[in-house]
Design an enzyme around this catalytic site. Structure first.
Site, PDB file in Angstrom:
ATOM      1  N   HIS A   1      66.620  20.749  47.222  1.00 13.19           N
ATOM      2  CA  HIS A   1      67.295  21.599  48.201  1.00 13.19           C
ATOM      3  C   HIS A   1      68.772  21.726  47.827  1.00 13.19           C
ATOM      4  O   HIS A   1      69.246  21.023  46.927  1.00 13.19           O
ATOM      5  CB  HIS A   1      67.141  21.018  49.618  1.00 13.19           C
TER       6      HIS A   1
HETATM    7  C1  T46 Z   1      70.726  15.187  49.609  1.00 12.14           C
HETATM    8  C2  T46 Z   1      70.041  14.189  48.765  1.00 12.14           C
HETATM    9  C3  T46 Z   1      70.917  13.669  47.682  1.00 12.14           C
HETATM   10  C4  T46 Z   1      68.196  11.529  58.465  1.00 12.14           C
HETATM   11  O1  T46 Z   1      67.689  11.366  59.586  1.00 12.14           O
HETATM   12  N1  T46 Z   1      69.537  11.378  58.294  1.00 12.14           N
HETATM   13  C5  T46 Z   1      70.139  11.507  57.088  1.00 12.14           C
HETATM   14  O2  T46 Z   1      71.362  11.355  56.983  1.00 12.14           O
HETATM   15  C6  T46 Z   1      69.334  11.853  55.952  1.00 12.14           C
HETATM   16  C7  T46 Z   1      69.962  12.047  54.587  1.00 12.14           C
HETATM   17  C8  T46 Z   1      67.990  12.021  56.138  1.00 12.14           C
HETATM   18  N2  T46 Z   1      67.444  11.853  57.363  1.00 12.14           N
HETATM   19  C9  T46 Z   1      65.991  11.980  57.529  1.00 12.14           C
HETATM   20  C10 T46 Z   1      65.445  13.392  57.346  1.00 12.14           C
HETATM   21  C11 T46 Z   1      64.073  13.150  56.745  1.00 12.14           C
HETATM   22  O3  T46 Z   1      63.129  12.949  57.761  1.00 12.14           O
HETATM   23  O4  T46 Z   1      65.376  11.189  56.508  1.00 12.14           O
HETATM   24  C12 T46 Z   1      64.240  11.830  55.973  1.00 12.14           C
HETATM   25  C13 T46 Z   1      64.363  12.002  54.464  1.00 12.14           C
HETATM   26  O5  T46 Z   1      65.394  12.966  54.183  1.00 12.14           O
HETATM   27  P1  T46 Z   1      65.281  14.025  52.992  1.00 12.14           P
HETATM   28  O6  T46 Z   1      63.872  14.396  52.772  1.00 12.14           O
HETATM   29  O7  T46 Z   1      66.246  15.126  53.249  1.00 12.14           O
HETATM   30  O8  T46 Z   1      65.784  13.128  51.754  1.00 12.14           O
HETATM   31  P2  T46 Z   1      66.077  13.560  50.243  1.00 12.14           P
HETATM   32  O9  T46 Z   1      66.133  12.309  49.462  1.00 12.14           O
HETATM   33  O10 T46 Z   1      65.158  14.621  49.775  1.00 12.14           O
HETATM   34  O11 T46 Z   1      67.566  14.220  50.293  1.00 12.14           O
HETATM   35  C14 T46 Z   1      68.683  13.431  50.643  1.00 12.14           C
HETATM   36  C15 T46 Z   1      69.588  14.185  51.617  1.00 12.14           C
HETATM   37  O12 T46 Z   1      68.806  14.603  52.735  1.00 12.14           O
HETATM   38  C16 T46 Z   1      70.237  15.388  50.997  1.00 12.14           C
HETATM   39  O13 T46 Z   1      71.280  15.860  51.842  1.00 12.14           O
HETATM   40  O14 T46 Z   1      71.565  15.935  49.144  1.00 12.14           O
HETATM   41  O15 T46 Z   1      69.453  13.089  49.489  1.00 12.14           O
END
Ligand code: T46
Length: 137
Positions: free
Chosen positions: A49
Site C-alpha cells: 500500500h
Molecule cells: C506501513 C507499513 C510499513 C493498527 O491498529 N494500528 C497501527 O498503527 C497499525 C500500523 C496497524 N494497525 C492494525 C491494522 C490491521 O488490522 O494492525 C493490523 C495490521 O496492519 P497492516 O495490515 O496495515 O500492516 P502492514 O504491515 O501491512 O503495514 C504497516 C502499516 O500499516 C503501514 O502504514 O507503511 O507497516
C-alpha cells in the site's frame, strides 16, 4: 529514485551499543506513533500500500528484512539488516516488506496516528494519486 537511509550514531562503549532517536533531530518529523512487527512468517509480504500523508522511518532493530519501494515509475529494493539504519518512506511510495528473517523485529516511527482512511491499498489508485500529485491536483 532517491533512497534516504539514515545511519544513526550509536553511543557505544565497553558495555555495548545504545541508539537514541529524537524527533526533528534524528527523525525528520514529529513522532506521533511507534509500532513494530515481529514473528513474521516465512514468505509473507506485508505492506502493499501507499499513504496519502504519512511519513515513516523503518528500522529493523533485530534480524533482517527487505523493503520494496515503488514511486510509480521506478522500484528499488532496500535491505534492512542493521539496528542503526533507518529507511525514510514518504507517503507517496508504494511499499512492500518481505524476506523477514525469523528473528526480525521491524520498528516504525510514524508522523501520524493510525488512520485507515490515509491508506491507498489499490495499486491503480496509487498510480492515479501519483499522477495527480505530479500535475498539481
Ligand atoms: C506501513 C507499513 C510499513 C493498527 O491498529 N494500528 C497501527 O498503527 C497499525 C500500523 C496497524 N494497525 C492494525 C491494522 C490491521 O488490522 O494492525 C493490523 C495490521 O496492519 P497492516 O495490515 O496495515 O500492516 P502492514 O504491515 O501491512 O503495514 C504497516 C502499516 O500499516 C503501514 O502504514 O507503511 O507497516
Amino acid at each position: 529514485m532517491q533512497v534516504i537511509k539514515y545511519v544513526f550514531q550509536p553511543h557505544g562503549d565497553e558495555r555495548g551499543q545504545l541508539v537514541s532517536l529524537e524527533e526533528f533531530k534524528d527523525i525528520p518529523f514529529q513522532i506521533k506513533r511507534v509500532y513494530f512487527m515481529y514473528d513474521t512468517e516465512k514468505n509473507v509480504v506485508r505492506g502493499k500500500h501507499a499513504h496519502k500523508n504519512l511519513e515513516q522511518i523503518l528500522v529493523c532493530i533485530h534480524g533482517s528484512c527487505k523493503i520494496l519501494l515503488d514511486n510509480g515509475h521506478e522500484k528499488k529494493v532496500v535491505p534492512l539488516e542493521k539496528p542503526y539504519e533507518g529507511l525514510y518512506v514518504a507517503n507517496d511510495m508504494w511499499r512492500e516488506m518481505y524476506d523477514f528473517s525469523p528473528d526480525a523485529v521491524l520498528l516504525v516511527f510514524a508522523s501520524e496516528v493510525y488512520d485507515e482512511s490515509d491508506y491507498i491499498r489499490d495499486y491503480d489508485e496509487f498510480l492515479k494519486f501519483v499522477k495527480e500529485r505530479k500535475n498539481g491536483n
